[in-house]
Design a protein around this motif. Structure first.
Motif, short mmCIF file in Angstrom:
data_model
loop_
_atom_site.label_atom_id
_atom_site.label_comp_id
_atom_site.label_asym_id
_atom_site.label_seq_id
_atom_site.Cartn_x
_atom_site.Cartn_y
_atom_site.Cartn_z
N GLU A 169 0.94 -1.28 0.13
CA GLU A 169 -0.11 0.13 -0.02
C GLU A 169 0.96 1.23 -0.02
OE1 GLU A 169 -2.87 2.82 0.02
OE2 GLU A 169 -2.89 0.58 -0.43
N ILE A 170 1.89 1.28 0.73
CA ILE A 170 2.88 2.49 0.84
C ILE A 170 3.48 2.59 -0.67
CG2 ILE A 170 5.15 3.26 1.69
CD1 ILE A 170 4.44 1.79 4.13
N VAL A 171 3.92 1.70 -1.43
CA VAL A 171 4.47 1.81 -2.72
C VAL A 171 3.40 2.37 -3.81
CG1 VAL A 171 5.45 0.37 -4.72
CG2 VAL A 171 6.15 -0.11 -2.36
N ARG A 172 2.16 1.84 -3.62
CA ARG A 172 1.11 2.08 -4.48
C ARG A 172 0.64 3.60 -4.31
NH1 ARG A 172 -1.20 -2.95 -3.47
NH2 ARG A 172 -2.21 -2.33 -1.56
N GLN A 173 0.71 4.11 -3.13
CA GLN A 173 0.70 5.39 -2.85
C GLN A 173 1.71 6.39 -3.49
OE1 GLN A 173 -0.86 6.76 1.04
NE2 GLN A 173 -1.05 4.80 1.49
N MET A 174 2.93 5.77 -3.26
CA MET A 174 4.10 6.52 -4.05
C MET A 174 3.93 6.79 -5.37
SD MET A 174 7.40 5.90 -1.77
CE MET A 174 7.44 3.93 -1.38
N ILE A 175 3.58 5.58 -6.11
CA ILE A 175 3.41 5.66 -7.54
C ILE A 175 2.35 6.35 -8.10
CG2 ILE A 175 3.21 4.14 -9.30
CD1 ILE A 175 4.69 1.95 -8.18
N ALA A 176 1.18 6.18 -7.23
CA ALA A 176 0.18 6.73 -7.93
C ALA A 176 -0.79 7.92 -7.33
CB ALA A 176 -1.00 5.55 -7.81
N ALA A 177 -0.32 8.30 -6.20
CA ALA A 177 -0.89 9.74 -5.48
C ALA A 177 -0.75 10.84 -6.40
CB ALA A 177 -0.28 9.89 -4.07
N THR B 295 -6.26 5.31 -13.61
CA THR B 295 -5.26 6.04 -14.31
C THR B 295 -3.85 5.25 -14.59
OG1 THR B 295 -4.07 6.78 -12.13
CG2 THR B 295 -5.96 8.12 -12.75
N ARG B 296 -3.05 5.84 -15.38
CA ARG B 296 -2.00 5.11 -15.70
C ARG B 296 -0.97 4.84 -14.50
NH1 ARG B 296 0.12 7.56 -21.49
NH2 ARG B 296 -1.75 6.96 -22.68
N ARG B 297 -0.83 5.65 -13.54
CA ARG B 297 -0.19 5.47 -12.52
C ARG B 297 -0.73 4.44 -11.47
NH1 ARG B 297 1.51 9.60 -9.13
NH2 ARG B 297 -0.04 10.99 -10.06
N GLU B 298 -2.21 4.56 -11.43
CA GLU B 298 -2.90 3.52 -10.52
C GLU B 298 -2.67 2.04 -10.97
OE1 GLU B 298 -6.33 6.42 -8.92
OE2 GLU B 298 -6.67 5.06 -10.67
N ARG B 299 -2.74 2.08 -12.36
CA ARG B 299 -2.60 0.68 -12.89
C ARG B 299 -1.36 -0.03 -12.62
NH1 ARG B 299 -3.36 1.62 -19.03
NH2 ARG B 299 -3.57 -0.81 -18.89
N LEU B 300 -0.08 1.13 -12.90
CA LEU B 300 1.23 0.52 -12.71
C LEU B 300 1.59 0.20 -11.38
CD1 LEU B 300 4.16 0.27 -13.79
CD2 LEU B 300 4.39 2.96 -13.17
N GLY B 301 1.05 1.16 -10.41
CA GLY B 301 1.23 0.88 -8.77
C GLY B 301 0.69 -0.70 -8.52
N ALA B 302 -0.43 -0.78 -9.12
CA ALA B 302 -1.31 -2.06 -8.74
C ALA B 302 -0.60 -3.34 -9.27
CB ALA B 302 -2.56 -2.35 -9.29
N TRP B 303 0.18 -3.19 -10.55
CA TRP B 303 0.74 -4.06 -11.27
C TRP B 303 2.18 -4.56 -10.49
CZ3 TRP B 303 5.72 -3.68 -13.37
CH2 TRP B 303 6.29 -4.56 -14.38
N VAL B 304 2.90 -3.33 -10.10
CA VAL B 304 4.10 -3.61 -9.38
C VAL B 304 3.94 -4.22 -8.03
CG1 VAL B 304 5.70 -2.24 -8.06
CG2 VAL B 304 5.35 -1.49 -10.17
N THR B 305 2.90 -4.08 -7.09
CA THR B 305 2.64 -4.52 -5.89
C THR B 305 1.74 -5.66 -5.90
OG1 THR B 305 0.89 -2.92 -5.58
CG2 THR B 305 3.03 -2.22 -4.82
N ASP B 306 1.39 -6.31 -7.17
CA ASP B 306 0.68 -7.15 -7.20
C ASP B 306 1.10 -8.50 -6.55
OD1 ASP B 306 -0.68 -10.09 -8.49
OD2 ASP B 306 -2.05 -8.56 -9.30
#
Length: 541
Positions: free
Chosen positions: A163-171, A286-297
């Motif tokens: 969750e921390i990493v998702r926020q960093m990528i997508a916030a 959003t593009r960054r939300e999708r990337l954050g979800a992919w990274v942390t899956d």
């Protein structure tokens, strides 16, 4: 003069009363704390530890290696304190530690530190290096202290690392109101109107996936044949719609990312795509939300293994693999990754990317609790197979953290007086600037330098922490230790987190014999100075 003498007597009497009440922990008197080791006693926790221990034992048997004996509990406590808080245990901590049940005190000490703000602050500062580099950046655009303070709060609350990493990528939002956006803001270049997508692609791949795909930034990767330049630029394209307006980070939802081809020339437009595991990329957001979800899956093993490898390096001083960031996918694959990396990575993903559990797992392993020395000769083969705890030079903030904490018998933490905490902050900052900070490759092995040794031996800060000042540890030990042997033992425990050997005890006890007053305080100050400048102080072992 009379007024100063009266003040001196009053302070000494107050100190004596404080010692009697247990406020100066030269003995086990005082407030007792029980360390909680319960998290390490769960059956699923023990199963994972046993799997990793077995993997290393199988490796030693295969190579015909004898492993080092277990380290002393105080040695392991020192390792944990340095790795998790950046300083050694205080004399107060040592006394509390030794009052715990021997079979659970190491695990309890680790859990105790993980709930301490010192851990959250130190880990936030260390990991921020991997996330945003060591530079302060544009002062208005990038709020470094705000970012690190937010990270510290998340670590203290044990928020899921994913969750921390998702926020960093997508916030999105203001860098003061939404501190997570500072991960993106840190890449801002004054010559551009937006954060740098290529720099962010490098940081995402290195910090969160443990992969170096930088070579594909300008041309197809020469070590990883499956990575083309298009893969790198497609990863950067996830940040192509991100804009920066003064202190606000936002996604426009329009426009495409175009990059300059530094080899073939010209500019090319490219859409977002991930370099591997495309089935894990969400279709919405959003593009960054999708990337954050992919990274942390949870199925993205590279995220879990990269985190394990980095945390392992922070606890041991070097990564579990050859380097903290792999050059190719194969280095982190099931075929090449060490068994311990795979087992711990799977556990990390299966338990919601729980950083606290991961640290407890690593600190519970047999390899973490081995000695760094043995009765037999230790070779490079033992070092490579983790058959002994690796020697690693302390970072500059750990060296000065050791000095500052050991000059105080009580723990310097969030409950300490604000002036004590401020003094530590400025002393540490000044020392690190003089000693020399490590670069971005913070786990590269390096030796000490002559200027560093001269700073330790002749620097005013180190010398001042050893001098016979009334309120520092050396002076308190000189005044209140019940006998010479206890004084020497207290100094060793405070500085090196161990008791003196018989020969060390005899030598320094003889030096204190029949001394009192200023002479005795000077002798203790000299002992402190000698311990500060010992090779042992500057290493994790």
């Amino acid at each position: 003069m009379w007024g100063r003498n009266v003040l001196f007597v009053a302070v000494v009497l107050a100190a004596a009363l404080a010692l009697r009440a247990g406020l100066f922990p030269l003995s086990t008197a005082g407030r007792r704390i029980t360390f909680d080791a319960a998290p390490t006693e769960r059956s699923d926790f023990r199963v994972t530890v046993a799997k990793v221990d077995r993997a290393f034992r199988d490796q030693w048997a295969e190579k015909g290696l004898e492993h080092a004996p277990p380290a002393a509990d105080l040695t392991v406590a020192r390792r944990l304190s340095l790795a998790l808080t950046g300083s050694v245990p205080s004399l107060e901590d040592v006394r509390q530690f030794e009052e715990q049940r021997p079979e659970t005190r190491v695990a309890g000490w680790a859990h105790h530190l993980l709930k301490d703000r010192r851990f959250a602050d130190y880990f936030a500062d260390r990991l921020a290096r991997a996330y945003t580099g060591t530079e302060d950046g544009a002062p208005v655009v990038y709020r470094k202290r705000k970012f690190i303070a937010w990270l510290s709060d998340e670590f203290l609350q044990n928020t899921s690392y994913a969750e921390i990493v998702r926020q960093m990528i997508a916030a999105q939002g203001l860098n003061t109101d939404v501190p997570a956006v500072n991960f993106v803001a840190a890449s801002y270049d004054d010559n551009k109107e937006a954060p740098d997508p290529e720099k962010l692609a490098v940081r995402v791949s290195r910090a969160f996936l443990g992969l170096r795909i930088d070579c594909a930034q300008c041309h197809d990767h020469f070590l990883e044949p499956t990575w083309k330049q298009a893969h790198f630029q497609s990863l950067a394209a996830f940040f192509g719609q991100t804009k920066h307006a003064v202190t606000n980070i936002a996604d426009t939802g329009a426009g495409e990312y175009d990059f300059e081809d530094r080899v073939a020339g010209g500019r090319h437009t490219i859409g977002p795509a991930v370099p591997f595991l495309p089935e894990l990329l969400p279709a919405t957001g959003t593009r960054r939300e999708r990337l954050g979800a992919w990274v942390t899956d949870a199925k993205n093993v590279y995220f879990a293994r990269a985190t394990v490898n980095r945390v392992w390096a922070m606890l041991f001083g070097r990564p579990l693999t050859r380097r903290v960031e792999a050059q190719t996918l194969a280095e982190m694959s099931d075929e090449q990754a060490p068994p311990a990396l795979r087992i711990l990575g799977d556990d990390f993903a299966a338990h919601g990317h729980d950083l606290r559990r991961l640290i407890l797992l690593i600190s519970s392993l047999e390899v973490f609790r081995l000695d760094s020395a043995a009765a037999f000769e230790l070779t490079d083969a033992h070092d490579e197979a983790w058959a002994a705890f690796p020697l690693s030079r302390l970072r500059p903030e750990q060296v000065i953290g050791n000095v500052i904490q050991s000059a105080n018998v009580k723990t310097i933490n969030q409950r300490s007086h604000v002036f004590v905490r401020l003094a530590r902050y400025f002393d540490e900052k000044d020392f690190v600037a003089r000693y020399g900070d490590v670069d971005d490759d913070e786990f590269a092995r390096a030796g000490g330098t002559i200027p560093q040794r001269l700073l330790m031996m002749n620097g005013d800060l180190v010398d001042g922490k050893a001098k016979e000042e009334l309120l520092n540890a050396a002076a308190q030990i000189a005044m209140f230790a019940p006998d010479d042997g206890a004084a020497v033992e207290a100094a060793y425990l405070a500085v090196l987190t161990r008791r003196p050997t018989p020969s060390e005890s005899r030598h320094f006890t003889a030096g204190l014999a029949n001394t009192k007053g200023d002479e005795r305080k000077q002798r203790l100050a000299d002992l402190y100075w000698a311990l500060f400048n010992s090779t042992e102080l500057s290493w994790s072992h």
